[in-house]
Motif scaffolding. Structure first.
Motif, PDB file in Angstrom:
ATOM      1  N   ASP A   1       0.879  -1.172   0.179  1.00 55.56           N
ATOM      2  CA  ASP A   1       0.035   0.040  -0.028  1.00 55.56           C
ATOM      3  C   ASP A   1       0.800   1.068   0.067  1.00 55.56           C
ATOM      4  N   ALA A   2       0.706   2.221  -0.976  1.00 58.19           N
ATOM      5  CA  ALA A   2       1.424   3.312  -1.055  1.00 58.19           C
ATOM      6  C   ALA A   2       0.442   4.466  -0.661  1.00 58.19           C
ATOM      7  N   GLY A   3      -0.641   4.200  -0.290  1.00 59.85           N
ATOM      8  CA  GLY A   3      -1.656   5.314   0.135  1.00 59.85           C
ATOM      9  C   GLY A   3      -2.658   5.678  -1.099  1.00 59.85           C
ATOM     10  N   ALA A   4      -3.146   6.650  -0.839  1.00 62.13           N
ATOM     11  CA  ALA A   4      -4.378   7.043  -1.760  1.00 62.13           C
ATOM     12  C   ALA A   4      -4.294   8.630  -2.271  1.00 62.13           C
ATOM     13  N   MET A   5      -4.617   8.671  -3.514  1.00 62.40           N
ATOM     14  CA  MET A   5      -4.394   9.823  -4.006  1.00 62.40           C
ATOM     15  C   MET A   5      -5.692  10.309  -4.833  1.00 62.40           C
ATOM     16  N   LYS A   6      -5.885  11.612  -4.989  1.00 64.61           N
ATOM     17  CA  LYS A   6      -7.016  12.011  -6.106  1.00 64.61           C
ATOM     18  C   LYS A   6      -6.498  12.639  -7.247  1.00 64.61           C
ATOM     19  N   THR A   7      -7.166  12.279  -8.408  1.00 60.50           N
ATOM     20  CA  THR A   7      -6.535  12.909  -9.453  1.00 60.50           C
ATOM     21  C   THR A   7      -6.992  14.482  -9.535  1.00 60.50           C
ATOM     22  N   ASN A   8      -6.498  15.316 -10.463  1.00 66.64           N
ATOM     23  CA  ASN A   8      -6.774  16.854 -10.280  1.00 66.64           C
ATOM     24  C   ASN A   8      -8.173  17.005 -11.354  1.00 66.64           C
ATOM     25  N   LEU A   9      -8.490  18.256 -11.478  1.00 64.71           N
ATOM     26  CA  LEU A   9      -9.628  18.344 -12.477  1.00 64.71           C
ATOM     27  C   LEU A   9      -9.488  17.917 -13.876  1.00 64.71           C
ATOM     28  N   GLY A  10      -8.164  17.570 -14.453  1.00 60.68           N
ATOM     29  CA  GLY A  10      -7.865  17.161 -15.612  1.00 60.68           C
ATOM     30  C   GLY A  10      -7.720  15.607 -15.764  1.00 60.68           C
ATOM     31  N   GLY A  11      -7.694  15.027 -14.536  1.00 62.61           N
ATOM     32  CA  GLY A  11      -7.744  13.534 -14.279  1.00 62.61           C
ATOM     33  C   GLY A  11      -6.017  13.059 -14.475  1.00 62.61           C
ATOM     34  N   LYS A  12      -5.379  13.872 -14.044  1.00 59.01           N
ATOM     35  CA  LYS A  12      -3.841  13.415 -14.039  1.00 59.01           C
ATOM     36  C   LYS A  12      -3.442  12.773 -12.603  1.00 59.01           C
ATOM     37  N   LEU A  13      -3.019  11.882 -12.598  1.00 57.93           N
ATOM     38  CA  LEU A  13      -2.375  11.250 -11.384  1.00 57.93           C
ATOM     39  C   LEU A  13      -0.863  11.138 -11.435  1.00 57.93           C
ATOM     40  N   SER A  14      -0.033  11.485 -10.530  1.00 60.80           N
ATOM     41  CA  SER A  14       1.518  11.391 -10.534  1.00 60.80           C
ATOM     42  C   SER A  14       1.755  10.846  -9.557  1.00 60.80           C
ATOM     43  N   ILE A  15       2.918   9.495  -9.638  1.00 60.25           N
ATOM     44  CA  ILE A  15       3.434   8.834  -8.721  1.00 60.25           C
ATOM     45  C   ILE A  15       5.112   8.787  -8.842  1.00 60.25           C
TER      46      ILE A  15
END
Length: 137
Positions: free
Chosen positions: A106-120
Motif C-alpha cells: 500500500d502506497a496510500g491514496a491519491m485524488k486526481t486533479n480536475l484534468g484527471g492526471k495522477l502522478s506517482i
C-alpha cells in the motif's frame, strides 16, 4: 523484462508493453492497432509517453519500459523498469480517489486533479521490474 525493442507490442494476455529507456535519441511509433484502439508511443532515455486514440495515457520521466499495461474502468496495472527512479503520470478519471499499490504494498491514496492526471514516483533499480496497481476507490 528490459526494454521493448519494437517500441510497443501486443501481449498474448491482451495487454500492451512499450518503451525503450536505452535509446539515446527519441523514437516513436504511431498508429499501432491493439484491441480496436490506435496507440502512439514516444520513448528514449529521458521520457516515455503513450497515447491511445489521440488521448494521453502514460508518461514517465526519465524513460521506462512498461510491460503488461492494462487499463479498465476501475484500475490500471503494469510493471515498470528503468535505470533510475521515475515520475509517472497517468490519465484517469477527473476528481476521483485511487488506491495505489507498488510491489503489492500500500502506497496510500491519491485524488486526481480536475484534468484527471495522477502522478506517482516509483523507485527503480535498473534490474527488477516494479509492479504498479492503481485502483479506483
Amino acid at each position: 523484462m528490459s526494454v521493448i525493442s519494437e517500441l510497443i507490442r501486443s501481449e498474448s494476455d491482451g495487454t500492451v508493453s512499450f518503451g525503450d529507456y536505452s535509446l539515446p535519441a527519441k523514437a516513436k511509433l504511431d498508429n499501432f492497432a491493439h484491441t480496436g484502439d490506435l496507440y502512439k508511443v514516444k520513448t528514449y532515455k529521458d521520457i516515455t509517453k503513450l497515447e491511445r486514440n489521440g488521448m494521453f495515457v502514460y508518461e514517465s520521466v526519465p524513460g521506462t519500459a512498461v510491460s503488461g499495461f492494462c487499463a479498465d474502468e476501475g484500475a490500471v496495472r503494469f510493471q515498470v523498469e528503468g535505470p533510475n527512479d521515475a515520475q509517472i503520470t497517468l490519465e484517469l478519471e477527473a476528481g476521483t480517489e485511487y488506491d495505489i499499490l507498488i510491489n503489492h504494498a500500500d502506497a496510500g491514496a491519491m485524488k486526481t486533479n480536475l484534468g484527471g492526471k495522477l502522478s506517482i514516483s516509483v523507485e527503480l533499480d535498473g534490474e527488477n521490474p516494479v509492479s504498479v496497481e492503481i485502483k479506483k476507490k
